[in-house]
Design a protein around this motif. Structure first.
Motif, short mmCIF file in Angstrom:
data_model
loop_
_atom_site.label_atom_id
_atom_site.label_comp_id
_atom_site.label_asym_id
_atom_site.label_seq_id
_atom_site.Cartn_x
_atom_site.Cartn_y
_atom_site.Cartn_z
N ASP A 31 0.80 -1.15 0.05
CA ASP A 31 0.09 -0.04 0.23
C ASP A 31 0.88 1.39 0.05
OD1 ASP A 31 -2.37 -1.42 0.05
OD2 ASP A 31 -2.79 -1.31 2.11
N CYS B 125 -9.74 5.95 -12.98
CA CYS B 125 -10.16 5.74 -11.75
C CYS B 125 -9.51 6.59 -10.61
CB CYS B 125 -10.62 4.30 -11.38
SG CYS B 125 -8.95 3.37 -10.86
N LYS B 126 -8.39 7.12 -11.02
CA LYS B 126 -7.50 8.11 -10.08
C LYS B 126 -6.94 6.81 -8.80
CE LYS B 126 -8.93 11.10 -12.75
NZ LYS B 126 -7.61 11.38 -13.68
N ARG B 127 -7.21 5.57 -9.04
CA ARG B 127 -6.44 4.89 -7.85
C ARG B 127 -5.15 4.34 -8.48
NH1 ARG B 127 -11.98 0.85 -6.78
NH2 ARG B 127 -13.23 2.51 -6.08
N ASN B 128 -4.44 3.82 -7.29
CA ASN B 128 -3.00 3.20 -7.64
C ASN B 128 -3.12 2.02 -8.36
OD1 ASN B 128 -1.63 5.38 -6.10
ND2 ASN B 128 -1.99 4.20 -4.27
N LYS C 192 -0.84 6.34 -11.07
CA LYS C 192 -2.08 6.41 -10.91
C LYS C 192 -3.00 6.19 -12.04
CE LYS C 192 -2.09 9.29 -6.75
NZ LYS C 192 -2.58 8.22 -5.89
N ASN D 160 1.23 4.21 -2.97
CA ASN D 160 1.01 5.41 -2.64
C ASN D 160 2.15 6.43 -3.01
OD1 ASN D 160 -1.75 5.07 -1.75
ND2 ASN D 160 -1.00 4.66 0.32
#
Length: 284
Positions: free
Chosen positions: A92, A105-108, A101, A96
């Protein structure tokens, strides 16, 4: 070879009734073993004694309780981790800090997962989909518009224009002529068939012609210089009694003064300014 007596190889203290460690066929009391052979923990710098679990990664050692993510301090024991710049990070924290990204969806995008790259941006494989049918594009051909990325079949169905000549899809660029579209390579002279996309051209009956073909087939000839009159780029010409002149050729047949915008006289096939024309009548 093992000691002949049941004693510590190093300090010779009797090991009867005591804890000991066997190493390379030699017996050691716990104290001597820890002092001689223990590794030192990367985190707390204390020795990892024989009664503690020694966790090793690339010749570095940790106590079980010290084997933690250097950023969030969560234990990494029996969990996936990543080593970066001598630091251990949980997945995690690594995501980050270091991962791309997803543009959608802008997630990692987690380490080890497949990511798609296009025009300097990254997507999860499942996020990189056609804007119309929502099916993953993967490595298939695509066409990009401001509204999104499209697989070729959806783009052709929703947006594509078709070439007036070959009837195939125009995916980019193209030539517009008489409100119709052509591929650049399909926009050809109707006479000699050479490409016109970067050429000056004329049209006749809604057909394009290069200047050479148009001049040869259709252009009027100047009554003075006999060269074609095209009217290209707004060039002006003079018409009189089924004859035409370039404006720069419309001159008095005797003194060569320009007759553009001036009165003139004709005699047979000649044109004259009023002065020269009057003289010609007198002489006659």
């Amino acid at each position: 070879m093992a000691s002949t007596q049941f004693e510590c190889q190093y300090c010779t203290t009797s090991l009867l009734g005591k804890k000991y460690v066997l190493k390379d066929d030699h017996l050691y009391c716990v104290s001597c073993y820890d002092r001689i052979f223990s590794n030192y923990c990367e985190q707390c710098k204390e020795p990892i004694e024989s009664d503690s679990k020694d966790l090793c990664y690339k010749n570095r050692h940790w106590h079980e309780g010290c084997f933690k993510c250097t950023k969030c301090d969560h234990s990494l024991v029996e969990k996936p981790f990543v080593a970066k710049d001598e630091r251990l990070l949980c997945t995690d924290c690594y995501s980050n800090e270091c991962s791309s990204k997803c543009f959608h969806c802008k997630r990692n995008i987690m380490p080890g997962s497949r990511k798609m790259e296009f025009k300097g941006n990254y997507w999860h494989e499942t996020c990189f989909v056609c804007e119309h049918c929502r099916q993953p594009i993967g490595t298939k051909p695509l066409i990009s518009k401001e509204s999104g990325n499209y697989c070729v079949p959806c783009f052709e169905k929703e947006f594509a224009h078709y070439c007036n000549f070959c009837k195939k899809v125009i995916t980019s660029g193209g030539i517009t002529f008489r409100d119709q579209l052509w591929h650049k390579e399909c926009f050809l002279c109707s006479g000699c068939r050479k490409e016109l996309c970067e050429e000056a051209f004329m049209s006749r009956d809604d057909f394009p012609f290069c200047l050479d073909c148009y001049n040869h087939l259709y252009a009027k000839k100047c009554a003075a210089c006999t060269k074609p009159i095209t009217g290209l780029r707004g060039a002006k010409f003079i018409c009189f009694q089924d004859r035409q002149w370039h404006s720069e050729c419309f001159n008095c047949g005797k003194c060569s003064v320009s007759l553009v915008g001036e009165g003139f006289l004709t005699q047979n096939m000649e044109i004259f300014c009023r002065k020269c024309g009057s003289g010609a009548d007198t002489d006659a």
